[in-house]
Scaffold this motif. Structure first.
Motif, PDB file in Angstrom:
ATOM      1  N   GLU A 194       0.834  -1.208   0.000  1.00 21.55           N
ATOM      2  CA  GLU A 194       0.000   0.000   0.000  1.00 21.55           C
ATOM      3  C   GLU A 194       0.870   1.261   0.000  1.00 21.55           C
ATOM      4  O   GLU A 194       1.728   1.432   0.883  1.00 21.55           O
ATOM      5  N   LEU A 195       0.630   2.123  -1.002  1.00 19.46           N
ATOM      6  CA  LEU A 195       1.309   3.435  -1.047  1.00 19.46           C
ATOM      7  C   LEU A 195       0.341   4.460  -0.480  1.00 19.46           C
ATOM      8  O   LEU A 195      -0.760   4.659  -1.017  1.00 19.46           O
ATOM      9  N   SER A 225       3.338  -1.103   3.818  1.00 16.88           N
ATOM     10  CA  SER A 225       2.518   0.099   3.748  1.00 16.88           C
ATOM     11  C   SER A 225       3.370   1.284   4.183  1.00 16.88           C
ATOM     12  O   SER A 225       3.969   1.246   5.273  1.00 16.88           O
ATOM     13  N   GLN A 226       3.451   2.307   3.309  1.00 13.53           N
ATOM     14  CA  GLN A 226       4.311   3.450   3.638  1.00 13.53           C
ATOM     15  C   GLN A 226       3.837   4.681   2.890  1.00 13.53           C
ATOM     16  O   GLN A 226       3.289   4.559   1.780  1.00 13.53           O
ATOM     17  N   THR A 227       4.034   5.876   3.481  1.00 16.17           N
ATOM     18  CA  THR A 227       3.647   7.097   2.777  1.00 16.17           C
ATOM     19  C   THR A 227       4.579   7.353   1.595  1.00 16.17           C
ATOM     20  O   THR A 227       5.780   7.096   1.668  1.00 16.17           O
ATOM     21  N   ALA A 228       3.956   7.844   0.517  1.00 14.79           N
ATOM     22  CA  ALA A 228       4.714   8.298  -0.653  1.00 14.79           C
ATOM     23  C   ALA A 228       4.212   9.676  -1.049  1.00 14.79           C
ATOM     24  O   ALA A 228       4.451  10.133  -2.180  1.00 14.79           O
ATOM     25  N   ASN A 229       3.507  10.321  -0.076  1.00 14.53           N
ATOM     26  CA  ASN A 229       3.124  11.727  -0.218  1.00 14.53           C
ATOM     27  C   ASN A 229       2.471  12.094  -1.548  1.00 14.53           C
ATOM     28  O   ASN A 229       2.731  13.178  -2.106  1.00 14.53           O
ATOM     29  N   TRP A 230       1.666  11.239  -2.035  1.00 14.52           N
ATOM     30  CA  TRP A 230       0.844  11.484  -3.229  1.00 14.52           C
ATOM     31  C   TRP A 230       1.693  11.658  -4.505  1.00 14.52           C
ATOM     32  O   TRP A 230       1.159  12.113  -5.517  1.00 14.52           O
ATOM     33  N   SER A 231       2.990  11.385  -4.470  1.00 11.80           N
ATOM     34  CA  SER A 231       3.837  11.726  -5.624  1.00 11.80           C
ATOM     35  C   SER A 231       4.323  10.513  -6.416  1.00 11.80           C
ATOM     36  O   SER A 231       4.566   9.428  -5.866  1.00 11.80           O
ATOM     37  N   ILE A 232       4.517  10.732  -7.717  1.00  6.14           N
ATOM     38  CA  ILE A 232       5.036   9.679  -8.613  1.00  6.14           C
ATOM     39  C   ILE A 232       6.437   9.276  -8.150  1.00  6.14           C
ATOM     40  O   ILE A 232       6.742   8.091  -7.973  1.00  6.14           O
ATOM     41  N   LYS A 233       7.256  10.322  -7.905  1.00  8.41           N
ATOM     42  CA  LYS A 233       8.679  10.083  -7.555  1.00  8.41           C
ATOM     43  C   LYS A 233       8.773   9.198  -6.308  1.00  8.41           C
ATOM     44  O   LYS A 233       9.430   8.157  -6.319  1.00  8.41           O
ATOM     45  N   GLU A 237      10.162   5.347  -5.688  1.00 12.16           N
ATOM     46  CA  GLU A 237      11.278   5.062  -4.769  1.00 12.16           C
ATOM     47  C   GLU A 237      10.878   4.032  -3.700  1.00 12.16           C
ATOM     48  O   GLU A 237      11.615   3.076  -3.422  1.00 12.16           O
ATOM     49  N   VAL A 238       9.703   4.219  -3.129  1.00 10.64           N
ATOM     50  CA  VAL A 238       9.248   3.302  -2.077  1.00 10.64           C
ATOM     51  C   VAL A 238       9.070   1.890  -2.652  1.00 10.64           C
ATOM     52  O   VAL A 238       9.527   0.894  -2.073  1.00 10.64           O
ATOM     53  N   THR A 239       8.479   1.796  -3.849  1.00  9.16           N
ATOM     54  CA  THR A 239       8.259   0.483  -4.463  1.00  9.16           C
ATOM     55  C   THR A 239       9.587  -0.181  -4.825  1.00  9.16           C
ATOM     56  O   THR A 239       9.781  -1.385  -4.613  1.00  9.16           O
ATOM     57  N   GLN A 255      -2.889   4.872  -3.059  1.00 10.64           N
ATOM     58  CA  GLN A 255      -4.000   5.682  -2.535  1.00 10.64           C
ATOM     59  C   GLN A 255      -4.311   6.870  -3.437  1.00 10.64           C
ATOM     60  O   GLN A 255      -5.284   7.583  -3.191  1.00 10.64           O
ATOM     61  N   ASN A 256      -3.456   7.160  -4.430  1.00 12.55           N
ATOM     62  CA  ASN A 256      -3.839   8.070  -5.512  1.00 12.55           C
ATOM     63  C   ASN A 256      -3.155   7.640  -6.807  1.00 12.55           C
ATOM     64  O   ASN A 256      -2.274   6.764  -6.794  1.00 12.55           O
ATOM     65  N   ASP A 257      -3.573   8.232  -7.919  1.00  8.92           N
ATOM     66  CA  ASP A 257      -3.051   7.820  -9.238  1.00  8.92           C
ATOM     67  C   ASP A 257      -1.538   7.982  -9.325  1.00  8.92           C
ATOM     68  O   ASP A 257      -0.819   7.092  -9.766  1.00  8.92           O
ATOM     69  N   GLU A 258      -1.039   9.132  -8.870  1.00  3.60           N
ATOM     70  CA  GLU A 258       0.396   9.437  -9.045  1.00  3.60           C
ATOM     71  C   GLU A 258       1.286   8.381  -8.383  1.00  3.60           C
ATOM     72  O   GLU A 258       2.255   7.912  -8.982  1.00  3.60           O
ATOM     73  N   MET A 259       0.952   7.982  -7.162  1.00  2.00           N
ATOM     74  CA  MET A 259       1.800   6.987  -6.483  1.00  2.00           C
ATOM     75  C   MET A 259       1.751   5.649  -7.231  1.00  2.00           C
ATOM     76  O   MET A 259       2.760   4.952  -7.340  1.00  2.00           O
TER      77      MET A 259
END
Ligand code: AHR
Length: 352
Positions: A194-195, A225-233, A237-239, A255-259
């Motif tokens: 989960e992003l 499960s970790q935050t990726a702050n709604w961003s593609i970048k 990185e997290v994945t 949790q959003n399209d960009e992530m």
């Protein structure tokens, strides 16, 4: 001598009148002259309480909205900001747009600024986090400025704001969990990553709650499960970091399209086929998500509607006119699938 002088003065004033520039006549609506025969109404008896003058009826032209936006973190937010800017122009209201740059302290400072601003008569906020609002909400109430929450809820203090207009984020999470169950049906392992959105934000908390509610019913395990702050970048990185540890993943919930887009890139670079080897579900349903589904790299997107401005401004006007509103006005949302035979037409008809 005197006669000559008098003639000159009269002649000069006639000349002056004739030379004045032409002012477009104001379209005046002449006041209606009272009928001569009208008898003034009898003075009210001394005992009757004075009649309060009728309350001002506000129109959109009387409204100056102070809008506290989260920042500009992606396609959804861009569509949401555009909705507020365009609709304010269409309705003829004044909009003061504050970009909090995804910084809670800045958002609180902007709120205080709008409380102080004599022009602003209603405050709208998309809260970055669910807590930290008690004092400014109390100050706004003391200043007689109604507050409307747009897009994101806060914890408690319902008596200090007029209404919340936005999505049921828990339900969005439930929808994503249900769809992930369908896609992993029959799969030996059901490990899902989960992003998560920014920590403390209502959609980040609620989508996670809703997802687990339905996903665990079919045996899905959220193994990362970790935050990726709604961003593609950060989504990438997290994945990437998780893939270095293990490739035993059957689904990714962004949790959003960009992530989710970031995760797709990371999977490709790790030699996995997104939407095939690993099922991917996102939330927002922006144009980018439709393109990813048409490309076959995203399986499902759960809609979160950003076009909230018309409903928010309508509520703001009602609040200024003293109307009581329900504490929550939910927005309408759907779910979209990469294997929908009409996907191309649906995508072509989308506003964001
Ligand atoms: O509050 C809504 C969320 O905020 C959207 O899902 C996300 O894309 C945005 O950052």
């Amino acid at each position: 001598m005197f006669k000559k002088l008098a003639f000159l003065i009269v002649f000069a004033s006639l000349v002056l009148v004739a030379c004045q520039p032409a002012v477009p006549p104001a379209t005046e609506v002449p006041p209606v002259a009272p009928a001569a025969t009208e008898v003034p109404p009898a003075a009210p008896a001394a005992t009757e309480p004075p009649v309060a003058p009728p309350a001002k009826v506000y129109t959109y032209r009387d409204m100056t909205v102070g809008f506290l936006q989260t920042g500009s973190e992606g396609g959804w937010r861009a569509a949401n900001s555009a909705s507020f800017k365009e609709t304010s122009g269409q309705l003829g209201l004044k909009l003061k747009f504050y970009d909090s740059q995804n910084d809670l302290a800045k958002q609180v400072a902007g709120f205080q600024q709008f409380i102080q601003d004599p022009e602003v008569n209603v405050i709208v906020m998309s809260p970055l986090e669910v807590t930290g609002w008690e004092q400014v909400l109390k100050d706004a109430k003391a200043a007689g400025k109604p507050v409307i929450l747009s897009d994101r809820r806060i914890d408690g203090f319902e008596d200090l704001y007029v209404t919340f207009i936005g999505a049921d984020f828990v339900e969005e999470g439930r929808k994503a969990g249900t769809e992930m169950c369908k896609m992993l049906e029959g799969s030996a392992n059901k490990n899902v990553w989960e992003l998560v959105g920014n920590v403390g934000a209502a959609p980040a908390i609620d989508r996670g709650t809703g997802f687990r509610e339905t996903a665990t019913e079919c045996g899905i395990v959220v193994t990362n499960s970790q935050t990726a702050n709604w961003s593609i970048k950060e989504g990438k990185e997290v994945t990437e970091a998780w893939l270095k540890e293990s490739k035993d993943v059957q689904g990714i919930f962004g949790q959003n399209d960009e992530m989710a887009f970031g995760a797709i890139e990371a999977l490709k670079e790790a030699g996995l086929v997104p939407a095939v080897d690993v099922k991917i579900i996102s939330v927002d349903a922006t144009a980018g998500a439709f393109q990813a589904m048409l490309d076959g790299t995203l399986n499902v997107t759960v809609e979160c509607n950003p076009l909230l401005a018309p409903q928010v401004y309508e509520a703001a006007l009602a609040a200024l006119n003293g109307e009581t509103l329900p504490k929550w006005i939910p927005s309408q949302e759907g779910v979209f699938y990469f294997d929908d035979p009409n996907l191309k037409e649906i995508a072509a008809g989308r506003k964001y």
